[in-house]
Design a protein around this motif. Structure first.
Motif, mmCIF file in Angstrom:
data_model
loop_
_atom_site.group_PDB
_atom_site.id
_atom_site.type_symbol
_atom_site.label_atom_id
_atom_site.label_comp_id
_atom_site.label_asym_id
_atom_site.label_seq_id
_atom_site.Cartn_x
_atom_site.Cartn_y
_atom_site.Cartn_z
ATOM 1 N N ARG A 24 0.836 -1.210 0.000
ATOM 2 C CA ARG A 24 0.000 0.000 0.000
ATOM 3 C C ARG A 24 0.867 1.255 0.000
ATOM 4 O O ARG A 24 0.619 2.192 -0.760
ATOM 5 N N LEU A 25 1.898 1.280 0.824
ATOM 6 C CA LEU A 25 2.786 2.444 0.869
ATOM 7 C C LEU A 25 3.453 2.669 -0.485
ATOM 8 O O LEU A 25 3.465 3.789 -1.002
ATOM 9 N N VAL A 26 4.003 1.621 -1.050
ATOM 10 C CA VAL A 26 4.705 1.744 -2.334
ATOM 11 C C VAL A 26 3.733 2.155 -3.434
ATOM 12 O O VAL A 26 4.043 3.027 -4.254
ATOM 13 N N THR A 27 2.554 1.564 -3.456
ATOM 14 C CA THR A 27 1.562 1.896 -4.483
ATOM 15 C C THR A 27 1.109 3.343 -4.367
ATOM 16 O O THR A 27 0.984 4.045 -5.374
ATOM 17 N N GLU A 28 0.858 3.800 -3.147
ATOM 18 C CA GLU A 28 0.448 5.202 -2.966
ATOM 19 C C GLU A 28 1.530 6.153 -3.451
ATOM 20 O O GLU A 28 1.236 7.125 -4.153
ATOM 21 N N VAL A 29 2.779 5.883 -3.089
ATOM 22 C CA VAL A 29 3.875 6.749 -3.544
ATOM 23 C C VAL A 29 3.954 6.726 -5.067
ATOM 24 O O VAL A 29 4.030 7.782 -5.709
ATOM 25 N N ALA A 30 3.916 5.548 -5.650
ATOM 26 C CA ALA A 30 4.006 5.436 -7.112
ATOM 27 C C ALA A 30 2.865 6.174 -7.797
ATOM 28 O O ALA A 30 3.081 6.878 -8.794
ATOM 29 N N ASP A 31 1.652 6.028 -7.283
ATOM 30 C CA ASP A 31 0.499 6.696 -7.881
ATOM 31 C C ASP A 31 0.622 8.215 -7.803
ATOM 32 O O ASP A 31 0.339 8.920 -8.773
ATOM 33 N N VAL A 32 1.035 8.716 -6.650
ATOM 34 C CA VAL A 32 1.179 10.165 -6.492
ATOM 35 C C VAL A 32 2.300 10.680 -7.388
ATOM 36 O O VAL A 32 2.167 11.722 -8.035
ATOM 37 N N PRO A 37 1.673 16.985 -10.457
ATOM 38 C CA PRO A 37 2.734 17.471 -9.574
ATOM 39 C C PRO A 37 2.242 18.442 -8.498
ATOM 40 O O PRO A 37 2.902 18.591 -7.462
ATOM 41 N N ILE A 38 1.100 19.055 -8.723
ATOM 42 C CA ILE A 38 0.561 19.971 -7.713
ATOM 43 C C ILE A 38 0.375 19.248 -6.372
ATOM 44 O O ILE A 38 0.573 19.835 -5.310
ATOM 45 N N GLU A 39 0.039 17.952 -6.426
ATOM 46 C CA GLU A 39 -0.158 17.182 -5.199
ATOM 47 C C GLU A 39 1.126 17.057 -4.378
ATOM 48 O O GLU A 39 1.073 16.771 -3.186
ATOM 49 N N LEU A 40 2.283 17.255 -5.018
ATOM 50 C CA LEU A 40 3.574 17.109 -4.339
ATOM 51 C C LEU A 40 4.114 18.420 -3.778
ATOM 52 O O LEU A 40 5.190 18.426 -3.167
ATOM 53 N N GLU A 41 3.403 19.507 -3.980
ATOM 54 C CA GLU A 41 3.909 20.787 -3.497
ATOM 55 C C GLU A 41 4.122 20.723 -1.990
ATOM 56 O O GLU A 41 3.434 19.984 -1.284
ATOM 57 N N PRO A 42 5.089 21.492 -1.485
ATOM 58 C CA PRO A 42 5.497 21.363 -0.082
ATOM 59 C C PRO A 42 4.402 21.572 0.957
ATOM 60 O O PRO A 42 4.513 21.039 2.058
ATOM 61 N N ASP A 43 3.356 22.291 0.623
ATOM 62 C CA ASP A 43 2.285 22.515 1.593
ATOM 63 C C ASP A 43 1.029 21.698 1.294
ATOM 64 O O ASP A 43 -0.013 21.904 1.909
ATOM 65 N N ALA A 49 3.129 13.897 3.105
ATOM 66 C CA ALA A 49 2.969 12.475 3.413
ATOM 67 C C ALA A 49 3.990 11.582 2.707
ATOM 68 O O ALA A 49 4.409 10.563 3.282
ATOM 69 N N ILE A 50 4.381 11.935 1.499
ATOM 70 C CA ILE A 50 5.324 11.078 0.758
ATOM 71 C C ILE A 50 6.614 10.847 1.537
ATOM 72 O O ILE A 50 7.037 9.693 1.703
ATOM 73 N N PRO A 51 7.292 11.885 2.038
ATOM 74 C CA PRO A 51 8.499 11.610 2.821
ATOM 75 C C PRO A 51 8.223 10.745 4.059
ATOM 76 O O PRO A 51 9.062 9.932 4.450
ATOM 77 N N CYS A 52 7.056 10.905 4.660
ATOM 78 C CA CYS A 52 6.692 10.061 5.799
ATOM 79 C C CYS A 52 6.615 8.596 5.367
ATOM 80 O O CYS A 52 7.125 7.699 6.059
ATOM 81 N N ASN A 109 16.682 14.746 0.979
ATOM 82 C CA ASN A 109 17.701 13.992 0.242
ATOM 83 C C ASN A 109 18.066 12.710 0.979
ATOM 84 O O ASN A 109 18.147 11.637 0.377
ATOM 85 N N ARG A 110 18.276 12.833 2.274
ATOM 86 C CA ARG A 110 18.648 11.662 3.073
ATOM 87 C C ARG A 110 17.550 10.600 3.028
ATOM 88 O O ARG A 110 17.821 9.409 2.908
ATOM 89 N N THR A 111 16.299 11.023 3.103
ATOM 90 C CA THR A 111 15.181 10.077 3.107
ATOM 91 C C THR A 111 15.144 9.269 1.809
ATOM 92 O O THR A 111 15.053 8.034 1.838
ATOM 93 N N PHE A 112 15.221 9.944 0.681
ATOM 94 C CA PHE A 112 15.224 9.233 -0.602
ATOM 95 C C PHE A 112 16.464 8.360 -0.732
ATOM 96 O O PHE A 112 16.386 7.210 -1.181
#
Length: 129
Positions: A24-32, A37-43, A49-52, A109-112
């Motif tokens: 589920r985690l991997v699929t959600e990240v892949a889908d997003v 890209p607006i969904e990935l904006e910092p706010d 959630a993606i870095p989490c 950077n460290r997280t990725f």
């Protein structure tokens, strides 16, 4: 169902449950990452959630609980490229301090990178000898 130890994840049912969580985690990240890209904006929700999710995957992998389900390191590298491009283009609009911006970028950077390293390690463990 088999049980091989007394730990919380030491039987087939727990392993199946954990595989579902990881998938589920991997699929959600892949889908997003494949989406707007607006969904990935910092706010935005997914921008936070993606870095989490990636850090949770790192912790599971470090504990030996990834079940070989992490994406290929090249996929993670592409996620990093895409995520950081969006982050870089939008972070200044939020007017962070220079110190926060630098510190947050190090964490991202460290997280990725740690997830990519964990995935590479798992691939090496599975490689035929």
């Amino acid at each position: 169902m088999g049980t091989w130890g007394s730990g919380n994840f030491d039987d087939d049912t727990a392993a199946d449950y954990l595989a579902g969580v990881i998938d589920r985690l991997v699929t959600e990240v892949a889908d997003v990452m494949a989406g707007d890209p607006i969904e990935l904006e910092p706010d935005e929700y997914w921008g936070v959630a993606i870095p989490c999710q990636l850090e949770l995957l790192c912790h599971l992998a470090r504990g030996g609980y990834d079940g070989g389900r992490l994406p290929d390191p090249s996929v993670i590298a592409e996620w990093k490229r895409r995520y950081l491009a969006v982050w870089d283009s939008g972070i200044d609009e939020l007017e962070p301090s220079a110190q926060f911006k630098a510190d947050r970028l190090k964490v991202l950077n460290r997280t990725f990178d740690e997830l990519a390293e964990a995935a590479a390690h798992r691939l090496a463990d599975r490689a035929p000898t």
